[in-house]
Design a protein around this motif. Structure first.
Motif, short mmCIF file in Angstrom:
data_model
loop_
_atom_site.label_atom_id
_atom_site.label_comp_id
_atom_site.label_asym_id
_atom_site.label_seq_id
_atom_site.Cartn_x
_atom_site.Cartn_y
_atom_site.Cartn_z
N PRO A 155 24.00 8.30 -22.21
CA PRO A 155 22.58 8.63 -22.44
C PRO A 155 21.67 7.68 -21.67
N VAL A 156 20.53 8.18 -21.26
CA VAL A 156 19.53 7.37 -20.58
C VAL A 156 18.54 6.92 -21.64
N VAL A 157 18.37 5.60 -21.76
CA VAL A 157 17.49 5.03 -22.78
C VAL A 157 16.28 4.40 -22.08
N ILE A 202 4.83 0.16 -27.46
CA ILE A 202 4.85 0.68 -28.83
C ILE A 202 6.16 0.33 -29.55
N ASP A 203 7.02 -0.41 -28.84
CA ASP A 203 8.30 -0.85 -29.39
C ASP A 203 9.14 0.29 -29.96
N ARG A 204 9.22 1.37 -29.19
CA ARG A 204 10.07 2.51 -29.54
C ARG A 204 10.86 2.86 -28.28
N THR A 216 16.12 20.12 -34.59
CA THR A 216 14.89 19.68 -33.93
C THR A 216 13.82 19.30 -34.94
N GLY A 217 13.05 18.31 -34.60
CA GLY A 217 12.00 17.83 -35.49
C GLY A 217 10.98 17.09 -34.67
N GLN A 218 10.14 16.34 -35.33
CA GLN A 218 9.08 15.66 -34.61
C GLN A 218 9.62 14.58 -33.68
N GLU A 219 10.75 13.99 -34.04
CA GLU A 219 11.28 12.90 -33.23
C GLU A 219 12.50 13.32 -32.42
N ALA A 260 13.30 7.00 -30.97
CA ALA A 260 14.02 6.12 -31.89
C ALA A 260 13.33 4.76 -31.96
N CYS A 261 13.68 4.00 -33.01
CA CYS A 261 13.10 2.66 -33.17
C CYS A 261 13.82 1.67 -32.28
#
Length: 141
Positions: free
Chosen positions: A21-23, A29-31, A49-52, A140-141
């Motif tokens: 995966p490409v991160v 915003i520290d996400r 699927t969802g908001q995030e 993601a956080c």
């Protein structure tokens, strides 16, 4: 008013299933947004699927993708709606507090906003029955 910490990140493509995966970490915003691909027969988590979590038809995308702040006058075509809408109006309609709006990233492909990150994808890059490859993006956080 425009944000003081403007950000812009580039996602080179294409992203192939055999790759890791490409991160992309958004320092301001520290996400992070994690990009991976799914072959369509392997669409098991597509319906989560969802908001995030967002899914895009790879054939509808133009690389590189850009992750950036919302800019004054930005418009997109929200999934499920006809036509385009100013992001400012979307934020007002969805009661997004003014101080959080600048921190909301947008994902662009070519000149189009394809994801108001954490909210909704654009209509014209949605997964359809003719989709062959899916780009999965997760905030993601």
């Amino acid at each position: 008013e425009p944000p003081s910490n403007i950000f812009r990140y580039c996602v080179q493509g294409p992203i192939w299933p055999q790759d890791c995966p490409v991160v992309v970490h958004i320092d301001e915003i520290d996400r992070q947004i994690i990009f991976s691909t799914l072959a369509c027969p392997d669409m098991t988590d597509y319906h989560k699927t969802g908001q995030e979590l967002a899914f895009f038809d790879m054939d509808s995308l133009t690389f590189p993708l850009i992750i950036r702040n919302v800019q004054p006058g930005d418009r997109f075509s929200p999934y499920g709606l006809h036509g385009s809408q100013k992001i400012k109006k979307y934020f007002i309609d969805h009661k997004v507090p003014r101080q959080w709006r600048w921190t909301c990233p947008v994902l662009t492909s070519g000149q189009k906003i394809i994801w108001l990150v954490g909210h909704r994808i654009a209509e014209d890059c949605k997964v359809t029955s003719s989709t062959r490859m899916i780009l999965r993006a997760e905030l993601a956080c």
